[in-house]
Enzyme design. Structure first.
Site, PDB file in Angstrom:
ATOM      1  N   ALA A 127       0.144  -7.980  19.774  1.00 35.32           N
ATOM      2  CA  ALA A 127       1.223  -8.431  18.889  1.00 35.32           C
ATOM      3  C   ALA A 127       2.584  -8.405  19.576  1.00 35.32           C
ATOM      4  O   ALA A 127       3.434  -9.260  19.304  1.00 35.32           O
ATOM      5  CB  ALA A 127       1.253  -7.543  17.639  1.00 35.32           C
ATOM      6  N   HIS A 173       0.821  -1.219   0.000  1.00 37.86           N
ATOM      7  CA  HIS A 173       0.000   0.000   0.000  1.00 37.86           C
ATOM      8  C   HIS A 173       0.856   1.272   0.000  1.00 37.86           C
ATOM      9  O   HIS A 173       0.362   2.352   0.325  1.00 37.86           O
ATOM     10  CB  HIS A 173      -0.963   0.007   1.196  1.00 37.86           C
ATOM     11  CG  HIS A 173      -2.069  -1.002   1.064  1.00 37.86           C
ATOM     12  ND1 HIS A 173      -2.917  -1.349   2.101  1.00 37.86           N
ATOM     13  CD2 HIS A 173      -2.485  -1.737   0.001  1.00 37.86           C
ATOM     14  CE1 HIS A 173      -3.786  -2.251   1.684  1.00 37.86           C
ATOM     15  NE2 HIS A 173      -3.545  -2.520   0.419  1.00 37.86           N
TER      16      HIS A 173
HETATM   17  P1  OAD Z   1      -7.509  -2.695  10.421  1.00 38.87           P
HETATM   18  O1  OAD Z   1      -7.556  -1.471  11.261  1.00 38.87           O
HETATM   19  O2  OAD Z   1      -8.638  -2.962   9.509  1.00 38.87           O
HETATM   20  O3  OAD Z   1      -7.346  -3.974  11.354  1.00 38.87           O
HETATM   21  C1  OAD Z   1      -6.405  -3.998  12.397  1.00 38.87           C
HETATM   22  C2  OAD Z   1      -6.486  -5.342  13.100  1.00 38.87           C
HETATM   23  O4  OAD Z   1      -5.460  -5.350  14.096  1.00 38.87           O
HETATM   24  C3  OAD Z   1      -7.815  -5.619  13.812  1.00 38.87           C
HETATM   25  O5  OAD Z   1      -8.253  -6.933  13.466  1.00 38.87           O
HETATM   26  C4  OAD Z   1      -7.457  -5.538  15.289  1.00 38.87           C
HETATM   27  O6  OAD Z   1      -8.172  -6.482  16.081  1.00 38.87           O
HETATM   28  C5  OAD Z   1      -5.986  -5.889  15.288  1.00 38.87           C
HETATM   29  N1  OAD Z   1      -5.224  -5.305  16.394  1.00 38.87           N
HETATM   30  C6  OAD Z   1      -5.420  -4.130  17.051  1.00 38.87           C
HETATM   31  N2  OAD Z   1      -4.496  -3.938  17.998  1.00 38.87           N
HETATM   32  C7  OAD Z   1      -3.669  -5.017  17.964  1.00 38.87           C
HETATM   33  C8  OAD Z   1      -2.530  -5.422  18.715  1.00 38.87           C
HETATM   34  N3  OAD Z   1      -2.014  -4.684  19.698  1.00 38.87           N
HETATM   35  N4  OAD Z   1      -1.962  -6.623  18.402  1.00 38.87           N
HETATM   36  C9  OAD Z   1      -2.465  -7.393  17.404  1.00 38.87           C
HETATM   37  N5  OAD Z   1      -3.538  -7.061  16.671  1.00 38.87           N
HETATM   38  C10 OAD Z   1      -4.133  -5.885  16.944  1.00 38.87           C
HETATM   39  O7  OAD Z   1      -6.110  -2.627   9.638  1.00 38.87           O
HETATM   40  P2  OAD Z   1      -5.654  -3.380   8.301  1.00 38.87           P
HETATM   41  O8  OAD Z   1      -6.229  -4.751   8.259  1.00 38.87           O
HETATM   42  O9  OAD Z   1      -4.187  -3.225   8.223  1.00 38.87           O
HETATM   43  O10 OAD Z   1      -5.469   0.716   3.389  1.00 38.87           O
HETATM   44  O11 OAD Z   1      -6.334  -2.484   7.217  1.00 38.87           O
HETATM   45  C11 OAD Z   1      -6.113  -2.785   5.865  1.00 38.87           C
HETATM   46  C12 OAD Z   1      -6.102  -1.526   5.038  1.00 38.87           C
HETATM   47  O12 OAD Z   1      -7.276  -0.760   5.293  1.00 38.87           O
HETATM   48  C13 OAD Z   1      -4.975  -0.541   5.353  1.00 38.87           C
HETATM   49  O13 OAD Z   1      -3.747  -0.875   4.741  1.00 38.87           O
HETATM   50  C14 OAD Z   1      -5.509   0.754   4.833  1.00 38.87           C
HETATM   51  C15 OAD Z   1      -6.916   0.658   5.359  1.00 38.87           C
HETATM   52  O14 OAD Z   1      -7.880   1.352   4.656  1.00 38.87           O
HETATM   53  C16 OAD Z   1      -5.488   1.854   2.688  1.00 38.87           C
HETATM   54  O15 OAD Z   1      -5.479   2.967   3.207  1.00 38.87           O
HETATM   55  C17 OAD Z   1      -5.491   1.642   1.212  1.00 38.87           C
END
Ligand code: OAD
Length: 236
Positions: free
Chosen positions: A221, A110
């Protein structure tokens, strides 16, 4: 062993960078409208607002530090290489915390917040300061066309051929700190399963796709990733 790791915002949460979606409704996309701030149309309509959003995120990133999960993945990369294995680390994150923790090969599907791209000539350069419409491209000399080197909704993620090639050649697919809602990354687990590759989810809580993973490890994490890396390196 060839391991393919996909990371998401959850791995950087304990570094203070915030996630996009969470069950409490306090994620970045609950507070800011992604259609206005993370689309080419939003940038065309209001470039100042988009620059201000990413300028704040860039400043936050420069003040943040990698956490134990980032360091553990750097140890995994080095440890697998010593054992004739390989780590492919693909991140959806635009931060540089994997690199600062010592990971050498990171695929930023990204894009990267600490780079700018010129919409006029496509050149990409390192960029650590605020970005504005007054900035000039070093390569073509045009002013007003620089944008953050990040992938917005409706744009094609980067390095997909390389990513799908590495996924197909791996023995284990691991998703860390991602909600599995944004494609194509959200489809990697199904792709891995279809190829007969073992799958593991490491997340704070079960994602919507949790049933697709053979193994699941839940918790912050900074604790779960070092423990998992230790298990992987012990197995040899
Ligand atoms: P999300 O914010 O959708 O998901 C984050 C995940 O991390 C969730 O499932 C949480 O439960 C988990 N989480 C939170 N805190 C945590 C911790 N301390 N340890 C482990 N896990 C934890 O983020 P992404 O899946 O990365 O794209 O989102 C994908 C994409 O959506 C991003 O790259 C961005 C966004 O829109 C663009 O901007 C194009």
């Amino acid at each position: 062993m060839r391991i393919f790791v996909l990371t998401g915002a959850g791995i950087s949460a304990e570094s203070g960078l915030g996630t996009f979606r969470d069950k409490a409704g306090t994620g970045i996309w609950a507070r800011f409208d992604p259609m206005k701030l993370a689309t080419p149309e939003g940038f065309a309509r209001d470039p100042e607002a988009v620059h201000a959003f990413y300028n704040t995120r860039r400043r936050n990133l420069l003040a943040a530090e990698p956490n134990e999960a980032h360091f553990a993945l750097a140890r995994l990369e080095a440890g697998l290489a010593e054992r004739s294995g390989m780590l492919t680390l693909v991140t959806q994150n635009i931060d540089d915390l994997h690199e600062r923790a010592g990971s050498r090969n990171v695929v930023h599907m990204h894009g990267e917040l600490l780079k700018s791209r010129c919409a006029a000539c496509d050149s990409v350069v390192d960029w650590r300061q605020d970005l504005s419409l007054e900035d000039q491209c070093e390569a073509c000399g045009e002013t007003g066309h620089l944008r953050p080197h990040v992938v917005w909704f409706g744009e094609m993620p980067l390095a997909l051929d390389q990513i799908y090639g590495a996924l197909a050649a791996s023995d284990l697919f691991v998703a860390i700190g991602t909600s599995g809602t944004v494609y194509p990354a959200a489809g990697f687990v199904a792709q891995a399963r279809a190829l007969g590759i073992a799958t593991c989810e490491i997340n704070l809580e079960p994602s919507d796709d949790a049933r697709l993973f053979d193994e699941c490890r839940y918790g912050p994490a900074s604790e779960t990733v070092p423990a998992w890396v230790q298990d992987m390196l012990r197995q040899g």
